[in-house]
Design a protein around this motif. Sequence first.
Motif, PDB file in Angstrom:
ATOM      1  N   GLU A   1       0.839  -1.199   0.000  1.00  0.00           N
ATOM      2  CA  GLU A   1       0.000   0.000   0.000  1.00  0.00           C
ATOM      3  C   GLU A   1       0.876   1.252   0.000  1.00  0.00           C
ATOM      4  OE1 GLU A   1      -3.209   0.272  -0.175  1.00  0.00           O
ATOM      5  OE2 GLU A   1      -4.091  -1.602   0.545  1.00  0.00           O
ATOM      6  N   ILE A   2       0.269   2.367  -0.375  1.00  0.00           N
ATOM      7  CA  ILE A   2       0.868   3.689  -0.198  1.00  0.00           C
ATOM      8  C   ILE A   2      -0.117   4.523   0.600  1.00  0.00           C
ATOM      9  CG2 ILE A   2       1.642   5.810  -1.322  1.00  0.00           C
ATOM     10  CD1 ILE A   2       2.483   4.127  -3.725  1.00  0.00           C
ATOM     11  N   PHE A   3       0.365   5.111   1.691  1.00  0.00           N
ATOM     12  CA  PHE A   3      -0.492   5.914   2.561  1.00  0.00           C
ATOM     13  C   PHE A   3       0.118   7.291   2.787  1.00  0.00           C
ATOM     14  CE2 PHE A   3      -1.581   1.597   4.413  1.00  0.00           C
ATOM     15  CZ  PHE A   3      -2.907   1.582   4.006  1.00  0.00           C
ATOM     16  N   ASN A   4      -0.726   8.309   2.747  1.00  0.00           N
ATOM     17  CA  ASN A   4      -0.357   9.623   3.260  1.00  0.00           C
ATOM     18  C   ASN A   4      -0.716   9.669   4.733  1.00  0.00           C
ATOM     19  OD1 ASN A   4       0.347  10.448   0.691  1.00  0.00           O
ATOM     20  ND2 ASN A   4      -1.616  11.444   0.289  1.00  0.00           N
ATOM     21  N   ALA A   5       0.061  10.390   5.513  1.00  0.00           N
ATOM     22  CA  ALA A   5      -0.210  10.489   6.954  1.00  0.00           C
ATOM     23  C   ALA A   5      -0.003  11.930   7.404  1.00  0.00           C
ATOM     24  CB  ALA A   5       0.697   9.549   7.735  1.00  0.00           C
ATOM     25  N   CYS A   6      -1.104  12.546   7.809  1.00  0.00           N
ATOM     26  CA  CYS A   6      -1.102  13.962   8.148  1.00  0.00           C
ATOM     27  C   CYS A   6      -2.252  14.209   9.109  1.00  0.00           C
ATOM     28  CB  CYS A   6      -1.291  14.773   6.869  1.00  0.00           C
ATOM     29  SG  CYS A   6      -1.173  16.547   7.076  1.00  0.00           S
ATOM     30  N   ALA A   7      -2.101  15.167  10.008  1.00  0.00           N
ATOM     31  CA  ALA A   7      -3.184  15.515  10.925  1.00  0.00           C
ATOM     32  C   ALA A   7      -4.383  16.066  10.147  1.00  0.00           C
ATOM     33  CB  ALA A   7      -2.697  16.546  11.944  1.00  0.00           C
ATOM     34  N   ASP A   8      -5.511  16.180  10.837  1.00  0.00           N
ATOM     35  CA  ASP A   8      -6.746  16.596  10.175  1.00  0.00           C
ATOM     36  C   ASP A   8      -6.754  18.065   9.770  1.00  0.00           C
ATOM     37  OD1 ASP A   8      -7.767  14.053  10.557  1.00  0.00           O
ATOM     38  OD2 ASP A   8      -8.958  14.581  12.318  1.00  0.00           O
ATOM     39  N   THR A   9      -6.127  18.921  10.565  1.00  0.00           N
ATOM     40  CA  THR A   9      -6.248  20.362  10.342  1.00  0.00           C
ATOM     41  C   THR A   9      -5.057  20.938   9.590  1.00  0.00           C
ATOM     42  OG1 THR A   9      -5.234  20.902  12.476  1.00  0.00           O
ATOM     43  CG2 THR A   9      -7.642  20.611  12.439  1.00  0.00           C
ATOM     44  N   HIS A  10      -5.319  22.028   8.892  1.00  0.00           N
ATOM     45  CA  HIS A  10      -4.289  22.649   8.051  1.00  0.00           C
ATOM     46  C   HIS A  10      -4.352  24.176   8.204  1.00  0.00           C
ATOM     47  CE1 HIS A  10      -3.691  18.771   5.944  1.00  0.00           C
ATOM     48  NE2 HIS A  10      -4.991  18.649   6.119  1.00  0.00           N
ATOM     49  N   PRO A  11      -3.981  24.682   9.381  1.00  0.00           N
ATOM     50  CA  PRO A  11      -3.952  26.140   9.541  1.00  0.00           C
ATOM     51  C   PRO A  11      -2.896  26.762   8.635  1.00  0.00           C
ATOM     52  CG  PRO A  11      -2.822  25.082  11.360  1.00  0.00           C
ATOM     53  CD  PRO A  11      -3.473  23.989  10.575  1.00  0.00           C
ATOM     54  N   SER A  12      -2.967  28.064   8.455  1.00  0.00           N
ATOM     55  CA  SER A  12      -1.962  28.730   7.637  1.00  0.00           C
ATOM     56  C   SER A  12      -0.627  28.775   8.366  1.00  0.00           C
ATOM     57  CB  SER A  12      -2.411  30.157   7.306  1.00  0.00           C
ATOM     58  OG  SER A  12      -2.379  30.961   8.476  1.00  0.00           O
ATOM     59  N   LYS A  13       0.448  28.959   7.595  1.00  0.00           N
ATOM     60  CA  LYS A  13       1.769  29.136   8.209  1.00  0.00           C
ATOM     61  C   LYS A  13       1.739  30.292   9.196  1.00  0.00           C
ATOM     62  CE  LYS A  13       4.834  27.565   4.448  1.00  0.00           C
ATOM     63  NZ  LYS A  13       5.937  28.033   3.573  1.00  0.00           N
ATOM     64  N   ARG A  14       1.034  31.359   8.828  1.00  0.00           N
ATOM     65  CA  ARG A  14       0.972  32.540   9.684  1.00  0.00           C
ATOM     66  C   ARG A  14       0.368  32.186  11.049  1.00  0.00           C
ATOM     67  NH1 ARG A  14       0.922  37.737   7.667  1.00  0.00           N
ATOM     68  NH2 ARG A  14       0.135  36.967   5.646  1.00  0.00           N
ATOM     69  N   GLU A  15      -0.751  31.469  11.030  1.00  0.00           N
ATOM     70  CA  GLU A  15      -1.399  31.071  12.282  1.00  0.00           C
ATOM     71  C   GLU A  15      -0.518  30.114  13.082  1.00  0.00           C
ATOM     72  OE1 GLU A  15      -6.077  30.607  11.482  1.00  0.00           O
ATOM     73  OE2 GLU A  15      -4.823  29.565  10.001  1.00  0.00           O
ATOM     74  N   PHE A  16       0.017  29.109  12.381  1.00  0.00           N
ATOM     75  CA  PHE A  16       0.746  28.041  13.056  1.00  0.00           C
ATOM     76  C   PHE A  16       2.033  28.555  13.694  1.00  0.00           C
ATOM     77  CE2 PHE A  16       3.714  24.377  12.933  1.00  0.00           C
ATOM     78  CZ  PHE A  16       3.010  23.508  13.752  1.00  0.00           C
ATOM     79  N   TYR A  17       2.829  29.297  12.931  1.00  0.00           N
ATOM     80  CA  TYR A  17       4.129  29.734  13.453  1.00  0.00           C
ATOM     81  C   TYR A  17       4.005  30.918  14.408  1.00  0.00           C
ATOM     82  CZ  TYR A  17       6.231  26.477  10.187  1.00  0.00           C
ATOM     83  OH  TYR A  17       6.586  25.330   9.522  1.00  0.00           O
ATOM     84  N   THR A  18       2.957  31.721  14.264  1.00  0.00           N
ATOM     85  CA  THR A  18       2.726  32.779  15.249  1.00  0.00           C
ATOM     86  C   THR A  18       2.432  32.171  16.608  1.00  0.00           C
ATOM     87  OG1 THR A  18       1.924  34.371  13.604  1.00  0.00           O
ATOM     88  CG2 THR A  18       1.248  34.724  15.885  1.00  0.00           C
ATOM     89  N   GLN A  19       1.545  31.190  16.629  1.00  0.00           N
ATOM     90  CA  GLN A  19       1.232  30.536  17.900  1.00  0.00           C
ATOM     91  C   GLN A  19       2.445  29.814  18.471  1.00  0.00           C
ATOM     92  OE1 GLN A  19      -0.689  26.600  18.314  1.00  0.00           O
ATOM     93  NE2 GLN A  19      -2.462  27.718  19.108  1.00  0.00           N
ATOM     94  N   ALA A  20       3.187  29.111  17.596  1.00  0.00           N
ATOM     95  CA  ALA A  20       4.340  28.329  18.053  1.00  0.00           C
ATOM     96  C   ALA A  20       5.393  29.208  18.710  1.00  0.00           C
ATOM     97  CB  ALA A  20       4.954  27.564  16.881  1.00  0.00           C
ATOM     98  N   THR A  21       5.646  30.377  18.140  1.00  0.00           N
ATOM     99  CA  THR A  21       6.651  31.269  18.719  1.00  0.00           C
ATOM    100  C   THR A  21       6.144  31.960  19.976  1.00  0.00           C
ATOM    101  OG1 THR A  21       5.952  32.956  17.109  1.00  0.00           O
ATOM    102  CG2 THR A  21       7.913  31.660  16.577  1.00  0.00           C
ATOM    103  N   GLN A  22       4.883  32.354  19.973  1.00  0.00           N
ATOM    104  CA  GLN A  22       4.323  33.019  21.150  1.00  0.00           C
ATOM    105  C   GLN A  22       4.325  32.098  22.366  1.00  0.00           C
ATOM    106  OE1 GLN A  22       0.466  34.399  19.805  1.00  0.00           O
ATOM    107  NE2 GLN A  22       1.304  36.328  19.001  1.00  0.00           N
ATOM    108  N   ARG A  23       4.112  30.827  22.136  1.00  0.00           N
ATOM    109  CA  ARG A  23       4.066  29.872  23.247  1.00  0.00           C
ATOM    110  C   ARG A  23       5.394  29.764  23.987  1.00  0.00           C
ATOM    111  NH1 ARG A  23       0.909  24.401  21.244  1.00  0.00           N
ATOM    112  NH2 ARG A  23      -1.222  25.106  21.654  1.00  0.00           N
ATOM    113  N   ILE A  24       6.493  29.925  23.265  1.00  0.00           N
ATOM    114  CA  ILE A  24       7.796  29.786  23.922  1.00  0.00           C
ATOM    115  C   ILE A  24       8.481  31.139  24.128  1.00  0.00           C
ATOM    116  CG2 ILE A  24       8.135  27.430  23.090  1.00  0.00           C
ATOM    117  CD1 ILE A  24      10.080  28.543  21.010  1.00  0.00           C
ATOM    118  N   GLY A  25       7.761  32.201  23.813  1.00  0.00           N
ATOM    119  CA  GLY A  25       8.257  33.534  24.121  1.00  0.00           C
ATOM    120  C   GLY A  25       9.379  34.030  23.237  1.00  0.00           C
ATOM    121  N   VAL A  26       9.379  33.606  21.970  1.00  0.00           N
ATOM    122  CA  VAL A  26      10.389  34.139  21.050  1.00  0.00           C
ATOM    123  C   VAL A  26       9.703  35.048  20.041  1.00  0.00           C
ATOM    124  CG1 VAL A  26      11.823  32.090  21.324  1.00  0.00           C
ATOM    125  CG2 VAL A  26      10.272  32.233  19.379  1.00  0.00           C
TER     126      VAL A  26
END
Length: 260
Positions: free
Chosen positions: A194-219
């Motif tokens: 078989e061939i399978f793709n594996a990815c989470a269900d949600t696909h936020p924008s880079k802007r949303e994802f990386y803004t939250q990721a940096t804010q969480r660790i205070g950078v």
Amino acid sequence: MTSISVLGCGWLGLPLAKHLVDTGFMVKGSIRSSNKISELEKNHIKPYLLDIDAVEQSWSQFLTSDVLIIAIPSKNIEGFTSLIPIIEASSIKHVLFVSSTSVYEDANRVVTEEDATIPSSALSQIERLFMQSTKFTTTVIRFSGLVGYSRNPGRFFAKSGRSVSNPDVPVNMIHQDDCIGLITQIIKQEKWNEIFNACADTHPSKREFYTQATQRIGVETPTFIESNEQTFKIISNHKIKEALGYEFIHPDVMNITYDS
């Protein structure tokens, strides 16, 4: 009892091997450095010092298993070409090859396993080498961006001055827990060839994802480079969820927490 050899006990391969031992499998694991031997042994994983870049090594004992999981990021086509005949001469019945959704073009739409891969992609060429063998069956699992635990995407921006291009395109990510869960179910349910793709269900924008990721660790939030022409792909996980009856542990990438 099914015996499994894990080629590459790194960020994904080691916790996968540990989980397979806990699940009841006999597990062998390959490493490239002897300083990791004790960690494998204390987790009841039989260690082997092997390297895809040195196929002339002795692989016979490591490949005396039922299943081989290839969990290394190598794109060494020549190395894999040399290794496949060695696998074919071994007791391996099934190969699970960990690949990446980077094999797909940015098609500006949802991408499934039916879509063509980039012909020049080394990973795509290696996938084909394994799928073409008649001596064992291969399942290819294409993971999206790997995150979880120590792999915190916010850390990439700890050094100031880093930027993000195409900020409004969707991200494709998957947590380590789900990588391990999916691989385990493929083996348990014997979903081979078989061939399978594996990815989470949600696909936020880079802007949303990386803004939250940096804010969480205070950078500092990265600089976003705006563009009118932003190419993207959205990886579909429908096939693997349907085939395995699998529910993601971390379906929403915006809700993932990290070690730090």
